[in-house]
Design an enzyme around this catalytic site. Structure first.
Site, PDB file in Angstrom:
ATOM      1  CB  CYS A 166       6.783   5.343   4.795  1.00 30.92           C
ATOM      2  SG  CYS A 166       5.239   6.128   4.411  1.00 30.92           S
ATOM      3  N   GLY A 170      -2.226  -4.703   2.522  1.00 32.11           N
ATOM      4  CA  GLY A 170      -2.173  -6.034   3.097  1.00 32.11           C
ATOM      5  C   GLY A 170      -0.831  -6.719   3.060  1.00 32.11           C
TER       6      GLY A 170
END
Lengths: 189, 577
Positions: free
Chosen positions: B386, B263
């Site tokens: 990533c 989040g």
């Protein structure tokens, strides 16, 4: 997700009334900002029940969420509390923002006892810095730090007058929920 | 140095003295002095020569270890300092291969030995090391591996819904946290904040500067202060700021975050939107839903709907062509965040990367389908991972460009390296230069990739099928025009025979040539062979030469030819209009 029925609504409003008092009207009739597209009329907030949890969200948000199936929906807006198996309603720590902005009775804690409260302990007289006037016994209070950061909420053990006469080690307010639960009990929220 | 000078002085003095004494002795002493001088000079020369030789020897000294030496060292536990020295030596040799190489040893041997040593010293599996050596030059690869050994700095993001950075910084400093505002990361990653001038930074990076704080050290746990619990800030890595900055959601928009847990990015989106509009925060793994909900509540986000779908199903649930923006921070192999999770060094293989890439391709198509291309304020998709592998990054964006009507637009992040346009045998669309790659050794951020796409059209079918054929198969589209050219120069009666001839030559590819110009990628199987293509090209060139000769012969000056061409162009224009 469904709207609350009569009994449930009474239970929720009763609990909220303990903390916000007459501000409850304001809480319900706030114009909602979320979900509104630019230029449309302001919306209202509403309560919805989903898997025994009560959510407080704007109507636009609720409308959009109807597409999502019951098993897959996890939350809408803010979860303010949940119903227990026996039908009682408990407020959760996530309702704190809402309560804090509309609270009637507030308690401010000294910096030294902030951490103790955040661990889940009750508020002692020695940790009490300020308390609003005319707090009745067993009235809901919202607990702040000296920097006006809401830390949690609870129930006043004694009225304001009696609080002044308490011993330092006596309990001034019972802890019900605090912000430290986000770290301690993340799974339960 | 002083000795000869002293000698000279001495002998000067002596000589002066001796002038008075006698000529014989003068010669004697002079001779001795000269001998000393010569000896001194000789010594110096020898020293120089030795120094030179030493330097040269050191250069030539590095030899690749022989198989016997390797056998020997594999019996014993690895000698890490020696291996590291060898790594540095090989990198040095590879940087100036011509001058420093050993005779008769091919480059491949050096590279193989380097890969082996890197694998042993840093603890990576062969696949990973090879992948890095393919992407970077040897020296940079070494920097990358070294950077992965140390963690990136801890960064926190001020929650603008509840606090201001300056106030928060003050409060935390009082608690005993040593921090600095997060400025544009300089290459040397100094702790000094670099000033952010308005001409360089886009508005996105200005918000970046205003919310980030770097933590150097702290006396209290940064993740357990009352401010943290009250939701005044969020612990994030600096690279997580980037996709949200690139997406730049506006107030009152509808945004979907396909992979939202835990989040950090969702709460940043909400903060940028100031709790207006709607965010759909979706997360596939049920176990991560708790942390997502908790973070949203803690940070005071009220405009979010949280759901638990597979991202690929989301268009069915939320509808196609509805949403203003989509953020897809795709699940990836994690090759960029080795410093956080060392197990990535040994656990990844080619199959893992391919699996990730397939999932990412499906997700990005789902993301594109959800966006409304004609939304008043939006129509953007940001894809980020990533990971630093090309298969999960540029390949996925290229796939999206081919399958849907989207284009790559600048992300608004002016630091970071542009994405690859070509990599080994792969060739990507040139617009991929607008995507950005970030590396731990170059930017002091976790390895990251960000791409921003704009949806052009709400149709799924590609409007640019014609465009495709023109770009890719320009050879084949010549064919239909060839008979025209030939017929122009020949007499009309020969037309048929010429065409028959050409048909005979091109018989295997005839189906393709006589088909309509519209091409789909599947038809790439039926390409003509290389000889046929070159033959076609030659024919075309011949035809063009004949054309130009004919024109030149009929008109004397070249300017006249130009005028004719200009006239033809004008005619064409008029025709169009």
């Amino acid at each position: 997700m469904r709207p609350l029925d009569e009994q449930e609504t009474t239970a929720v409003f009763e609990k909220l009334h303990k903390f916000v008092g007459s501000n409850l009207k304001h809480l319900i009739e706030r114009p909602a900002v979320e979900g509104a597209t630019a230029g449309s009329a302001p919306l209202r907030y509403c309560f919805r029940l989903h898997k025994n949890r009560v959510f407080y969200a704007s109507e636009a948000l609720v409308k959009k969420a109807t597409n999502i199936s019951r098993e897959k929906l996890v939350g809408v807006g803010t979860c303010i509390g949940k119903f227990t198996k026996s039908g009682k309603f408990h407020l959760l720590a996530s309702s704190l923002d809402l309560l804090a902005s509309h609270a009637k009775s507030k308690i401010w804690l000294k910096p030294s006892s902030e951490m103790s409260f955040l661990y889940g302990n009750h508020v002692l007289k020695s940790g009490l810095a300020r308390i609003t006037d005319n707090v009745q016994q067993n009235q809901g209070v919202v607990i702040f730090s000296m920097a006006d950061i809401p830390l949690g909420f609870g129930v006043a053990a004694k009225s304001t007058q009696e609080c002044r006469k308490l011993d330092p080690t006596a309990i001034a307010a019972y802890h019900q929920s605090d912000v430290g639960e986000y770290l301690r009990m993340e799974d339960d929220l | 140095m002083h000795l000869p000078y002293l000698c000279v002085c001495m002998c000067f003095h002596l000589s002066i003295f001796l002038i008075y004494s006698g000529s014989e002795e003068e010669f004697d002493v002079e001779r001795k002095a000269r001998a000393l001088d010569i000896e001194k000079a000789q010594q110096e020369e020898e020293a120089e020569a030795e120094l030179q030789m030493n330097i040269q020897e050191r250069h030539d000294d590095f030899m690749l270890p022989t198989p016997e030496e390797l056998e020997e060292s594999s019996q014993k536990p690895p000698n890490l300092p020696a291996i590291f020295q060898r790594i540095k030596d090989i990198v040095r040799v590879l940087s100036d291969f011509k001058a420093l190489r050993q005779e008769g040893v091919p480059r491949k041997d050096y590279v193989t030995q380097l890969a082996q040593d890197l694998s042993t010293y840093f603890g990576y599996n062969d696949f990973f090391v090879e992948m890095i050596l393919q992407m970077f030059p040897a020296a940079e690869a070494l920097e990358f591996f070294e950077a992965n050994e140390t963690p990136r700095p801890v960064v926190l993001r001020t929650n603008t819904l509840k606090a201001r950075r300056r106030d928060l910084a003050g409060v935390l400093i009082n608690r005993g946290v040593n921090l600095d505002p997060l400025g544009k990361w300089s290459k040397v990653c100094s702790s000094v904040q670099t000033a952010c001038s308005s001409t360089i930074c886009s508005s996105n990076t200005r918000t970046f500067v205003k919310v980030g704080l770097v933590v150097y050290e702290s006396q209290v746990p940064v993740g357990a202060t009352p401010e943290y619990m009250a939701g005044h800030y969020m612990l994030q890595s600096a690279s997580s700021f980037l996709p949200v900055m690139a997406l730049a959601p506006q107030e009152k928009e509808t945004v979907v975050d396909i992979a939202a847990a835990p989040g950090g990015k969702t709460t940043y989106l909400a903060a940028l939107m100031k709790n207006t509009g709607i965010i759909f925060a979706n997360e596939f793994k049920e176990k991560r839903m708790k942390s997502l909900s908790a973070n949203l509540h803690r940070m005071g986000v009220t405009n979010t709907i949280v759901c638990n779908y597979d991202g690929r199903e989301l268009p069915k649930v939320l509808g196609t062509n509805r949403v203003d923006r989509v953020l897809l921070d795709a699940p990836c192999s994690g090759t960029g965040v080795v410093s956080k999770d060392q197990s990535v060094k040994v656990s990844k293989s080619d199959v893992d990367i391919q699996n990730c890439a397939t999932l990412q391709k499906e997700l990005i198509l789902a993301a594109i389908d959800m966006v409304d291309a004609f939304s008043k304020t939006g129509g953007y998709i940001v894809y980020s991972t990533c990971s630093i592998t090309v298969a999960e990054n540029e390949a996925v964006i290229d796939y999206a460009l081919r399958k849907r009507n989207v284009k790559v637009v600048p992300c608004g992040l002016e630091f970071g390296r542009p994405g690859f346009i070509r990599f080994r045998e792969k060739r990507f669309h040139t617009s991929l230069a607008e995507t950005r790659r970030f590396y731990p050794h170059a930017h002091n951020l976790d390895g990251f990739f960000v791409a921003k796409l704009k949806k052009l059209n709400n149709d799924k079918a590609l409007a640019s099928d014609k465009g495709n054929s023109e770009d890719v198969d320009s050879v084949i589209t010549i064919e239909p025009s060839l008979p025209e050219l030939n017929t122009a120069s020949n007499s009309p009666t020969d037309e048929k025979s010429v065409q028959e001839l050409e048909d005979m030559i091109k018989s295997p590819s005839e189906n393709v040539s006589t088909k309509k110009k519209k091409f789909f990628r599947k038809d790439l199987k039926n390409l003509p062979s290389k000889e046929e293509i070159s033959k076609l090209r030659e024919d075309k060139r011949e035809a063009l030469r004949k054309e130009s000769k004919r024109k030149l012969s009929s008109d004397f000056t070249s300017s006249h030819v130009e005028a004719i061409n200009a006239g033809e162009a004008k005619k064409k224009k008029h025709k169009k209009e």
